[in-house]
Scaffold this active site. Sequence first.
Site, PDB file in Angstrom:
ATOM      1  N   GLY A 248       0.815  -1.215   0.000  1.00 54.22           N
ATOM      2  CA  GLY A 248       0.000   0.000   0.000  1.00 54.22           C
ATOM      3  C   GLY A 248       0.846   1.262   0.000  1.00 54.22           C
ATOM      4  O   GLY A 248       0.519   2.248  -0.668  1.00 54.22           O
ATOM      5  N   ASP A 249       1.949   1.236   0.750  1.00 52.76           N
ATOM      6  CA  ASP A 249       2.865   2.380   0.756  1.00 52.76           C
ATOM      7  C   ASP A 249       3.477   2.584  -0.621  1.00 52.76           C
ATOM      8  O   ASP A 249       3.655   3.723  -1.083  1.00 52.76           O
ATOM      9  CB  ASP A 249       3.983   2.155   1.777  1.00 52.76           C
ATOM     10  CG  ASP A 249       3.449   1.734   3.134  1.00 52.76           C
ATOM     11  OD1 ASP A 249       2.374   2.227   3.518  1.00 52.76           O
ATOM     12  OD2 ASP A 249       4.117   0.913   3.799  1.00 52.76           O
TER      13      ASP A 249
END
Length: 304
Positions: A248-249
Amino acid sequence: MIYTVTLNPSIDYIVHVDDLKLGDLNRMTADFKLPGGKGINVSRILKRIQAESTALGFIGGFTGNFISDWLKKENIQTNFTTVEEDTRINIKLKSEKETEINGLGPTISNEEMLELKQILGNVQSGDIVVLSGSTPASLRQGFYEELVQIIKEKEADFIIDTTGADLLNALPQAPLLVKPNNHELAELFDVEFQSVEDILPFGERLLQDGAKHAIISMAGDGALLFTSDGIYQSNVLKRPLKNSVGAGDSMIAGFVGTFVKNNDPVEAFKWGIACGSATAFSDDLATADLINELISEVVVKKIR
């Protein structure tokens, strides 16, 4: 300039054990240590797609030095606030099932909080600040709101990747991007989703409540991008899944690193998908080579 803020960074100690037996002696088959923390992950992926950033946040002790030294080797700019207590260590135990044991994080003093706020006060109009991840238990409630206020006063943009009250309170301040996954979105609005169609009204609600763009990741169903011009869905890239930490980052990094160059949210979304998928297919965060290999496989279609 892009700034990333990690309030509770870590060393991620990744341990592989075959046939884990609780209560017995187990021997590792492999292990490695990596700098952890959502904002730090964003900075590391930004470097891979040739977008510069400065990493901010709280670090302390020998564990904090490990993180600083690692980022220096990767030629990533930092301006960390040094705290008295050690940065935490998170254990990622990989066996038949993946188990995580996360440290609590250091106690942050009022003086250390003020120092970080003073550093953040150097941002300028046109900068983008990525606020992401959990906060140490010692930070006062609403600290993210205090940081957002500084950013808004400086007429900079911000992205926030967190959940619950911190996310809801940030929406009226018009974040450039928010990125809950489908489960976090359901929890945020106390609903259940049975299909992609069920998600759409609540993704649109994030925009109605103030966000400029929203990405909702949906694991095997790809991801959705909500913009003022429409809703877009990505395909799902196919490779063996190796790593759920940091995907997600990496998606946020791909988005913001591209958006600052062309101001095109759909193209930025494509790079977000490539970066997030590349990390999911890697032991560590994605490499530049794998990101560039995957970008041609990303397909985004407008669904509304």
